[in-house]
Write an enzyme that holds these catalytic residues in place. Structure first.
Site, PDB file in Angstrom:
ATOM      1  CE  LYS A  48      -0.430  -0.206   5.037  1.00  0.00           C
ATOM      2  NZ  LYS A  48      -1.282  -0.699   6.137  1.00  0.00           N
ATOM      3  CE1 TYR A  62      13.925  31.828   5.636  1.00  0.00           C
ATOM      4  CE2 TYR A  62      14.035  29.480   5.176  1.00  0.00           C
ATOM      5  CZ  TYR A  62      13.939  30.785   4.725  1.00  0.00           C
ATOM      6  OH  TYR A  62      13.854  31.045   3.398  1.00  0.00           O
TER       7      TYR A  62
HETATM    8  C1  LIG Z   1      -0.515  -1.768   6.721  1.00  0.00           C
HETATM    9  C2  LIG Z   1      -1.079  -3.063   7.157  1.00  0.00           C
HETATM   10  C3  LIG Z   1      -0.239  -4.137   7.463  1.00  0.00           C
HETATM   11  C4  LIG Z   1       1.264  -4.020   7.469  1.00  0.00           C
HETATM   12  O1  LIG Z   1       1.668  -3.365   8.653  1.00  0.00           O
HETATM   13  P1  LIG Z   1       3.220  -3.203   9.024  1.00  0.00           P
HETATM   14  O2  LIG Z   1       3.198  -2.675  10.401  1.00  0.00           O
HETATM   15  O3  LIG Z   1       3.778  -2.216   8.054  1.00  0.00           O
HETATM   16  O4  LIG Z   1       3.815  -4.536   8.867  1.00  0.00           O
HETATM   17  C5  LIG Z   1      -0.821  -5.340   7.787  1.00  0.00           C
HETATM   18  N1  LIG Z   1      -2.175  -5.481   7.822  1.00  0.00           N
HETATM   19  C6  LIG Z   1      -3.004  -4.459   7.550  1.00  0.00           C
HETATM   20  C7  LIG Z   1      -4.473  -4.678   7.620  1.00  0.00           C
HETATM   21  C8  LIG Z   1      -2.498  -3.226   7.224  1.00  0.00           C
HETATM   22  O5  LIG Z   1      -3.326  -2.213   6.945  1.00  0.00           O
END
Ligand SMILES: *Cc1c(COP(=O)(O)O)cnc(C)c1O
Length: 370
Positions: A35, A261
């Site tokens: 994702k 800054y």
């Molecule tokens: C993002 C996600 C994961 C992966 O999580 P990590 O902490 O990056 O391993 C697993 N299951 C779901 C449902 C997620 O949304």
């Protein structure tokens, strides 16, 4: 010449980190979670390093299309399921598996016409209170799905809120076991933190918590999900992204001179600073304070003063030889061999490596290397 900033995706590190998950969960299949454009690495750029996966898990339908376009014929799972009824058409066309977390999604499936039947994962809200059916509603949802000709397989999924921390997962595992006790179907519970910290613990009805599938995200990319309790090296993880730039200017400061800054940094003695070609418009966190670690020519030093849009100033005190053109690593691996994890930079900036990796800006060019 283009501005010297460059992000590198390390195919070998992705492969290595996937192998770490396999060692932790030897009897399970691994969903690689891609994702957010593979946590900022780019799905197309990360694909080669991840193709030994058993499945790809993601959120966006267009990301699913991109994974199919890369030639992936295996499982793809939509972690939040579909967002509207017509998304089911694309699931049918691309053969996507999808999470079902609410009764509306069951209604949409019941009204869906296209063959062949779908494979779904029914989500249990075991205590995180984000997506999923409450335990008391879970079996009724399962029975509704089971009665649909549009569905031929129902897997069981839940997600942990505290796999990386002190509260742990026992209460959620208990809720899952109770809700799912005698239901058939493939099970998946573990994210990265659970894979690394808990996967070998026993689970009722399956060999262990790793169950049929694990869902690995951040650890694939080299982030330690429980930093700073454990560092990436502790888990044997390698950074899959390096963000590198160069020194483009230097200044000699007198005691009392300020930098940047807001003049938030004042030299208390004569010192030399380097100006580097990276700023918050490249995705570096503006909140990173003076003292945030950075590598110059492979040597660990610190940022000084405020991060500006296009530049950051770094302390060259430990680097008398450094000057214009010196290599700077914001996170990842130096050509001199040293590693600075995104976890450390994130900690200094009050965030987590996930956010830094996802936030690399579109103006930063990328390359893929072994
Ligand atoms: C993002 C996600 C994961 C992966 O999580 P990590 O902490 O990056 O391993 C697993 N299951 C779901 C449902 C997620 O949304």
């Amino acid at each position: 010449m283009p501005r010297p900033i460059l992000a590198t995706v390390h195919t070998g590190a992705l492969r290595h980190n996937l192998q770490i998950a396999r060692e932790r969960a030897p009897d399970s299949r691994v969903w690689v979670v891609v994702k957010a454009n593979a946590y900022g690495h780019g799905i197309e750029r990360a694909f080669e390093g991840l193709r030994a996966a058993d499945g790809f898990a993601l959120l966006d339908l267009n990301e699913a299309e991109r994974v199919r376009a890369l030639g992936w014929r295996g499982p793809i799972l939509l972690l939040e399921g579909v967002f509207e009824p017509r998304d089911l058409e694309l699931c049918s066309r691309l053969g996507l598996w999808h999470v079902v977390h609410c009764s509306e999604q069951i209604d949409w499936l019941a009204a869906h016409k296209t063959q062949p039947p779908h494979k779904v994962f029914l989500k249990l809200n075991s205590g995180m209170n984000r997506l999923g059916f409450k335990p008391q509603a879970y079996r009724a949802a399962w029975a509704r799905l089971d009665a649909l000709t549009q569905v031929d397989e129902i897997g069981l999924v839940t997600h942990f809120s505290d796999a990386d921390g002190a509260r742990g997962i026992a209460h959620q595992v208990a809720a899952f076991e109770l809700a799912c006790a005698d239901l058939p179907g493939e099970r998946t519970l573990c994210n990265s933190a659970a894979i690394l910290r808990h996967a070998s613990k026993p689970l009722q009805g399956a060999s262990n918590l790793a169950a049929d599938w694990v869902r690995e995200g951040i650890a694939l990319y080299g982030g330690a999900p429980d930093h700073p309790e454990h560092r990436a090296e502790h888990w044997g993880l390698q950074p899959a992204m390096s963000l590198r730039t160069k020194v483009i200017g230097t200044q000699d400061l007198h005691a009392g001179d300020t930098v940047g800054y807001g003049s938030t940094f004042t030299a208390d003695a004569p010192m030399r600073v380097g100006v580097i070609a990276c700023g918050y418009a490249d995705g570096y966190p503006r909140h990173a304070p003076t003292g945030t670690p950075v590598l110059v020519d492979g040597v660990r030093t610190r940022t000084v003063g405020r991060v500006s849009m296009d530049m950051i100033t770094v302390d060259l005190t430990p680097l008398p030889q450094a000057g214009i053109g010196s290599e700077v690593v914001l996170w990842g691996r130096s050509n001199h061999g040293a590693v600075l994890t995104a976890d450390e930079v994130a900690q200094s900036a009050g965030t987590i490596s996930y956010e830094l990796l996802c936030a690399v800006a579109p103006r930063v060019p990328f390359e893929v290397s072994e």
